[in-house]
Design an enzyme around this catalytic site. Structure first.
Site, PDB file in Angstrom:
ATOM      1  N   GLU A 400       0.703  -1.325  -0.001  1.00 21.83           N
ATOM      2  CA  GLU A 400      -0.035   0.005  -0.060  1.00 21.83           C
ATOM      3  C   GLU A 400       0.891   1.408   0.066  1.00 21.83           C
ATOM      4  OE1 GLU A 400      -3.992  -1.465   2.184  1.00 21.83           O
ATOM      5  OE2 GLU A 400      -2.338  -1.084   3.606  1.00 21.83           O
TER       6      GLU A 400
HETATM    7  C1  NGO Z   1      -3.935  -4.972   4.643  1.00 26.75           C
HETATM    8  C2  NGO Z   1      -3.031  -3.613   4.981  1.00 26.75           C
HETATM    9  C3  NGO Z   1      -2.929  -3.658   6.536  1.00 26.75           C
HETATM   10  C4  NGO Z   1      -4.349  -3.666   7.149  1.00 26.75           C
HETATM   11  C5  NGO Z   1      -5.008  -4.902   6.965  1.00 26.75           C
HETATM   12  C6  NGO Z   1      -6.316  -4.803   7.595  1.00 26.75           C
HETATM   13  C7  NGO Z   1      -1.950  -5.495   4.648  1.00 26.75           C
HETATM   14  C8  NGO Z   1      -0.921  -6.408   3.915  1.00 26.75           C
HETATM   15  N1  NGO Z   1      -1.749  -4.139   4.410  1.00 26.75           N
HETATM   16  O1  NGO Z   1      -2.994  -5.859   4.636  1.00 26.75           O
HETATM   17  O2  NGO Z   1      -2.430  -2.299   6.707  1.00 26.75           O
HETATM   18  O3  NGO Z   1      -4.247  -3.556   8.690  1.00 26.75           O
HETATM   19  O4  NGO Z   1      -5.182  -5.158   5.323  1.00 26.75           O
HETATM   20  O5  NGO Z   1      -7.031  -6.131   7.128  1.00 26.75           O
END
Ligand code: NGO
Length: 592
Positions: A400
């Protein structure tokens, strides 16, 4: 804004359309339940027999027999196959073994067995001799059994007949580093293995075969019988992980240790600690002290947060290692870095530190890719974390990074991976790393879900074809923070609702179409804590789905199916209760 962004979007492009096209009731890895028809061949005959025996053994545990209650156990010990994860081979037969007030625990190092404490399996003390290791495992077993049995259970390396026997030095290569054989007769209960990790896992099997009340901390009524027969068992995957997000909400060392104990019971061998994120920095770094002191001073919701001192982190590593779990530390880069950016203005492109962040929104922070100081920072942090971590992996996040351009992302990840390599560690990162170029030997952790677009999936498959290893953590299957049902109060739901059957009924080898089988290192169940602030909340979400991950990672695919699993899982209920775990009593499972 919803707290968490959906994966699939970072590719840009028509993510929405893509999602519509890909939306279907089943994902490629989904298996129909129950499995019917002949077992897939080729399966060698001995293996096939083993599998059939498992079915027989597990079948014995059908409703009525499970879970064994105090009254019924006196007559019949728990069936030999009634375990989670289900063992590779079970041959029940013969009369049970009984632990009594005179039972010794006999430990044998075994000639030529070496230290056996290889990566991922050891205590971290390279000098420990094989017999020290076995003695330590014997003592661990004695300490597990003493409170409830009230027996002395002396640990001895003096030769003699009978007793619980822990023997290192099996010649059976098929057991590998983590496999074991447990043989139960009225005369003795013997666990043999090639390496200490195998003995340790065998001890967990023995523990599960005993009545649930063996977990109690006060003296309980016997008898303490183990059904007769032989279990021969070894894991399907070498990487069987659980992740704990201590950044969104901080959890002190005692809570982490408690979680480690639960993981060990189900033969999980990696603890991935998510140590930094926008909401908190949780590990002391000597060269950048404000990271922890300031960046760790709060958490989601504005609570006091916290961080581990180096000694506390070492203690977690030691405790995990003594239970044959390796710690995989994660420092999220280049996004998910608000806590660091808030602590040091110079890490920001404009030289201005943002405020600390206590919400659950993500995707807004990025290290400044053009600044040389960024790489001093990354180098110092990764060096210090590497120095504290005996295991091979350093997880650098990479997910992200929406506030980082594609070009900057590729540049940054190349440099960060090189730094990991310089500190002697293996790169691990979320699967977005495949948007850039994973270095040789890198491990990518797939966290997509059924609406992840084909381009993103294909990048992971291509990286695997080029040699990257993959750990499967599909969010629509094994994210422990997803709500179970509409009614679940805790948790998130961006990847859908994940009831227990859904968490169990998928195959890591088939989840991503086209993924080479030998690229799959294993599975990991992440527990993100945006909505989880207490131990009770953690446990409500982790249990019982954590056990799905444990079995998926350990047991042969041919031995798994939901119909028998739910019976075995139901039998774990009283044990979880005896351990003080408040678990989700899913209506899908026939709890007693
Ligand atoms: C995503 C995000 C995290 C969140 C999570 C919540 C990943 C790898 N990045 O997983 O920052 O906490 O979802 O479900």
């Amino acid at each position: 804004m919803v707290g968490v962004r959906l994966p699939g979007a970072p590719q840009g492009g028509p993510a929405g359309k893509d999602r519509l096209v890909r939306q279907r009731r089943t994902t490629p890895g989904e298996r129909r339940t129950p499995r019917r028809g002949p077992l897939p061949l080729p399966i060698p005959l001995p293996r096939l027999l083993g599998i059939l025996l498992i079915v027989v053994a597990v079948g014995l545990s059908a409703p009525g027999a499970v879970p064994a209650r105090a009254g019924t156990e006196a007559a019949a010990p728990r069936p030999l196959g009634q375990l989670v994860p289900v063992p590779a081979e079970v041959v029940p037969g013969g009369s049970p073994y009984a632990i009594t007030s005179t039972t010794p625990i006999r430990v044998t190092g075994g000639p030529g067995s070496g230290t056996g404490a290889g990566p991922g399996s050891g205590t971290g003390s390279a000098s420990a001799s094989a017999s020290d290791e076995v003695r330590r495992i014997g003592t661990y077993l004695a300490e597990l059994l003493r409170p409830a049995t009230g027996y002395a259970l002396p640990v001895t390396d003096r030769p003699g007949p009978g007793g619980i026997r822990l023997e290192l030095g099996s010649r059976d290569r098929s057991l590998g580093e983590e496999g074991y054989r447990l043989h139960s007769t009225p005369a003795a209960l013997t666990i043999t293995a090639r390496a200490p990790a195998g003995l340790f896992h065998g001890v967990q099997t023995l523990r599960q075969l005993l009545p649930d009340r063996v977990e109690a901390q006060s003296r309980q009524e016997g008898p303490w019988k183990v059904a007769g027969g032989t279990i021969t068992d070894a894991p399907r995957y070498g990487y069987r992980g659980a992740m704990l997000d201590v950044s969104r909400h901080f959890f002190p060392v005692a809570e982490v240790k408690r979680y480690i104990d639960r993981l060990a019971l189900y033969k999980i061998n990696k603890l991935h600690l998510h140590l930094s994120d926008d909401q908190g920095w949780r590990i002391a770094i000597d060269s950048w002290p404000r990271l922890a002191a300031y960046g760790g001073s709060t958490e989601v919701g504005g609570g006091p947060g916290g961080y581990y001192t180096k000694d506390q982190y070492r203690e977690i590593v030691r405790y995990a290692s003594a239970r044959f779990l390796e710690v995989v530390p994660e420092i999220g880069l280049p996004g998910h870095t608000n806590a660091a950016l808030a602590s040091y203005p110079e890490l920001n492109c404009d030289g201005t530190a943002p405020p600390l962040h206590t919400g659950i929104e993500v995707g807004f922070s990025s290290l400044c890719v053009d600044k040389p100081v960024t790489y001093d920072f990354v180098d110092d942090v990764l060096r210090e974390v590497a120095e504290l971590t005996p295991g091979p992996y350093l997880h650098i996040g990479g997910d992200e990074a929406d506030a980082t351009s594609d070009e900057d992302y590729a540049l940054f990840m190349a440099r960060a991976q090189a730094i990991v390599g310089r500190h002697g560690k293996t790169v691990m990162a979320w699967h977005e790393l495949t948007r850039a170029e994973p270095v040789e030997g890198a491990v990518v952790q797939y966290w997509g879900f059924d609406r992840t677009g084909p381009t993103e999936r294909q990048q992971v498959v291509d990286a695997a074809r080029n040699g990257a290893k993959v750990v499967l953590s599909p969010a629509d299957r094994i994210y422990l923070d997803m709500k179970y049902t509409e009614e679940t109060e805790l948790g998130l739901r961006w990847a859908g609702l994940v009831e227990v059957e859904r968490s169990y009924d998928w195959d890591p080898a088939a989840y991503l179409e086209g993924l080479p089988q030998d690229a799959v290192l294993g599975v990991e169940a992440p527990l993100w804590t945006e909505t989880l602030a207490t131990r009770a909340e953690l446990e409500q979400m982790a249990f019982p789905r954590l056990l799905s991950a444990a079995e998926i990672g350990w047991s042969p695919e041919e031995a798994r199916d939901w119909e028998t699993y739910k019976e075995r899982l139901a039998a774990q209920g009283p044990r979880l209760t005896a351990l003080g775990i408040g678990f989700h009593r899913s209506p899908q499972v026939p709890w007693s």
